[in-house]
Design a protein around this motif. Sequence first.
Motif, PDB file in Angstrom:
ATOM      1  N   THR A  78     -14.210  48.069 109.256  1.00  0.00           N
ATOM      2  CA  THR A  78     -13.354  47.540 110.403  1.00  0.00           C
ATOM      3  C   THR A  78     -14.292  46.820 111.446  1.00  0.00           C
ATOM      4  O   THR A  78     -15.329  46.758 111.146  1.00  0.00           O
ATOM      5  CB  THR A  78     -12.819  48.920 111.101  1.00  0.00           C
TER       6      THR A  78
ATOM      7  N   HIS B 239     -17.339  39.764 107.912  1.00  0.00           N
ATOM      8  CA  HIS B 239     -16.988  40.905 107.062  1.00  0.00           C
ATOM      9  C   HIS B 239     -17.595  40.815 105.558  1.00  0.00           C
ATOM     10  O   HIS B 239     -17.951  42.138 105.170  1.00  0.00           O
ATOM     11  CB  HIS B 239     -15.617  40.875 106.601  1.00  0.00           C
TER      12      HIS B 239
ATOM     13  N   HIS C 168     -14.994  35.154 111.447  1.00  0.00           N
ATOM     14  CA  HIS C 168     -14.980  36.419 111.348  1.00  0.00           C
ATOM     15  C   HIS C 168     -14.802  37.076 109.708  1.00  0.00           C
ATOM     16  O   HIS C 168     -15.466  38.133 109.517  1.00  0.00           O
ATOM     17  CB  HIS C 168     -13.691  36.812 111.922  1.00  0.00           C
TER      18      HIS C 168
ATOM     19  N   SER D 282     -11.917  50.526 104.251  1.00  0.00           N
ATOM     20  CA  SER D 282     -12.443  51.811 104.667  1.00  0.00           C
ATOM     21  C   SER D 282     -11.476  52.871 104.084  1.00  0.00           C
ATOM     22  O   SER D 282     -11.669  53.988 104.099  1.00  0.00           O
ATOM     23  CB  SER D 282     -12.591  52.166 106.316  1.00  0.00           C
TER      24      SER D 282
ATOM     25  N   GLY E 172      -3.227  44.990 105.197  1.00  0.00           N
ATOM     26  CA  GLY E 172      -3.433  45.633 106.333  1.00  0.00           C
ATOM     27  C   GLY E 172      -2.190  45.737 107.272  1.00  0.00           C
ATOM     28  O   GLY E 172      -1.872  46.683 107.686  1.00  0.00           O
ATOM     29  N   GLU E 173      -1.575  44.482 107.183  1.00  0.00           N
ATOM     30  CA  GLU E 173      -0.424  44.465 107.979  1.00  0.00           C
ATOM     31  C   GLU E 173       0.722  45.141 107.327  1.00  0.00           C
ATOM     32  O   GLU E 173       1.646  45.848 107.937  1.00  0.00           O
ATOM     33  CB  GLU E 173      -0.014  42.954 107.915  1.00  0.00           C
TER      34      GLU E 173
ATOM     35  N   GLU F 271      -2.895  56.560 105.395  1.00  0.00           N
ATOM     36  CA  GLU F 271      -4.048  57.082 104.095  1.00  0.00           C
ATOM     37  C   GLU F 271      -3.788  58.719 104.588  1.00  0.00           C
ATOM     38  O   GLU F 271      -3.847  59.431 103.556  1.00  0.00           O
ATOM     39  CB  GLU F 271      -5.530  56.630 104.518  1.00  0.00           C
TER      40      GLU F 271
ATOM     41  N   SER G 256      -7.958  42.590 105.231  1.00  0.00           N
ATOM     42  CA  SER G 256      -7.855  43.087 106.780  1.00  0.00           C
ATOM     43  C   SER G 256      -6.420  43.120 107.192  1.00  0.00           C
ATOM     44  O   SER G 256      -5.724  43.068 106.379  1.00  0.00           O
ATOM     45  CB  SER G 256      -8.795  42.492 107.538  1.00  0.00           C
ATOM     46  N   GLY G 257      -6.426  43.142 108.514  1.00  0.00           N
ATOM     47  CA  GLY G 257      -4.944  43.171 109.169  1.00  0.00           C
ATOM     48  C   GLY G 257      -4.331  41.723 108.752  1.00  0.00           C
ATOM     49  O   GLY G 257      -3.209  41.550 108.774  1.00  0.00           O
TER      50      GLY G 257
ATOM     51  N   GLY H  21      -2.455  52.083 112.089  1.00  0.00           N
ATOM     52  CA  GLY H  21      -1.528  52.348 111.161  1.00  0.00           C
ATOM     53  C   GLY H  21      -2.163  52.766 109.652  1.00  0.00           C
ATOM     54  O   GLY H  21      -1.821  53.691 109.311  1.00  0.00           O
ATOM     55  N   GLY H  22      -3.166  52.087 109.338  1.00  0.00           N
ATOM     56  CA  GLY H  22      -3.850  52.383 108.209  1.00  0.00           C
ATOM     57  C   GLY H  22      -4.393  53.756 108.084  1.00  0.00           C
ATOM     58  O   GLY H  22      -4.081  54.355 106.957  1.00  0.00           O
ATOM     59  N   PRO H  23      -5.047  54.238 108.816  1.00  0.00           N
ATOM     60  CA  PRO H  23      -5.660  55.475 108.733  1.00  0.00           C
ATOM     61  C   PRO H  23      -4.561  56.407 109.003  1.00  0.00           C
ATOM     62  O   PRO H  23      -5.013  57.703 107.975  1.00  0.00           O
ATOM     63  CB  PRO H  23      -6.691  55.714 110.049  1.00  0.00           C
TER      64      PRO H  23
ATOM     65  N   GLY I 179     -11.019  45.888 107.226  1.00  0.00           N
ATOM     66  CA  GLY I 179     -10.588  47.213 107.632  1.00  0.00           C
ATOM     67  C   GLY I 179     -10.004  48.023 106.554  1.00  0.00           C
ATOM     68  O   GLY I 179     -10.171  49.219 106.429  1.00  0.00           O
TER      69      GLY I 179
ATOM     70  N   ASP J 201       0.198  48.849 108.385  1.00  0.00           N
ATOM     71  CA  ASP J 201       0.817  48.958 109.834  1.00  0.00           C
ATOM     72  C   ASP J 201       2.132  49.040 109.775  1.00  0.00           C
ATOM     73  O   ASP J 201       2.653  49.853 110.504  1.00  0.00           O
ATOM     74  CB  ASP J 201       0.044  47.829 110.651  1.00  0.00           C
TER      75      ASP J 201
END
Length: 443
Positions: free
Chosen positions: A403, A200, A196, A375, A248-249, A271, A221-222, A266-268, A372, A252
Amino acid sequence: MATTLRAIAGMPMIDSLAAALRQISPSAFLRLSPSSCTNARILASPTTTSSYAHQTHAATKKSRTVYSLAPRQFEAAAAECDREVVSVLGIETSCDDTCAAVVTADGRILGEAQVSQANMLVHYGGVVPMLAQELHAQSIDQVVEEALANARMLQTDLSAIAVTIGPGISPCLRVGVTKARSIARVNRLPLIGVHHMEAHALVARLMEHKLHFPFIVLLISGGHNLLLVAQNVGQYVQLGTTVDDAIGEAFDKTARLLGLDLRKGGGPALEEIALQGNPTSFPFAVPMRNQKHCNFSYAGLKNQVRLAIESQKINENAPMSLASAEDRQMRADIAASFQRVAILHLEDRCRRAIDWARKIDPTVSCLVVSGGVASNNVVRTKLGAVTKEHGLQLICPPPRLCTDNGVMVAWAGIEHLRLGIFDPPPHLDEPADAWELVFITVR
Ligand code: KG4
Ligand code: ZN
């Protein structure tokens, strides 16, 4: 005996380096578990880089499985990979999005489809593995069919199937792998197991055709914070990773504690609200300022934010829409202050990573930022300034490819196929879930 996914060149990047350093025999199997691929340290300081890089390279070569004796169909697919006719279906189910896409070897995205599990995040505050698996199982056929329909293709038109095999949530990964194996089995197609985080990273080369190895990669990322020097497909030197939580965590968790609307993630959400806040109103400490390495830590910052939220008596169960103007402003200030410090930590680590990477290879000229959190517009702007300072180019895939998505998996598949790295299709008489029965043996 049923076949399973074989260890592939993408794996030396993370924990499986140790396994890759051993000779992996053709009958060795790869464990599909999230823990098998997280947070191992390959390299702690640049002083040991060259020997490590050398070992990694040697290990990578050993662990690559090139099917010189494979049926002609596979060799033809690999040989043809520079022609536009080669198209790979990528399947991604490692976490909470069911994604599929068809991408050609010359970098055209022919079709995409995605189903998100945002409602689960809203109701449960996070990913519930067995529920996520069920939702993937409900969506996978439809998502694959939609990606193919958007590409105006049938399964029989495909050249190969790529699928994320880790890191991720095991039951979720299983859904994607089972589907991929079934399509590969029925249509006699090569199968490519994709890491994964490598997907990315490599998707940057789909967007930027002139991006050549080596380059520096920051993956955020998360579940991961990784700083790497990408030397080739499947060949990475790890400069830093997180010692506790990923950024990311932290986004979130902060978004949840602030009672934000999590429908978009959560991220968006964080932001967005941070745009209305004062980023210097809460003087959170930047993590690890005195530690001269490239590792990350977000647990301490998360804790500082939690204490600030508690001291301001913000009720996470009271939605923003019902909060007073003063309360809303307070939440925005905390969000903006958190975001500023979280990103300052990235900036610090990237500055040092650039120095380290240049010692490893003075020719590095780009920093790729993906995953993620890449972004996030503030992340992009701030890291753009860091790269400019150092005379490097910043390459961030467009937000929808930062993402989780199927395109990155399909493209990683093409990068591997091009090098002749793939597994043969499962036996025709293999039951759909037989590969689970022989889950692991890495010798
Ligand atoms: O790569 P990704 O989609 O899934 C994983 O591999 O984990 O990354 C998801 C993470 C989540 O924590 C999400 O909140 C965060 O990326 N994220 C963002 C933004 N968009 C997504 N974080 C900050 N700002 C954003 N705009
Ligand atoms: Zn991801």
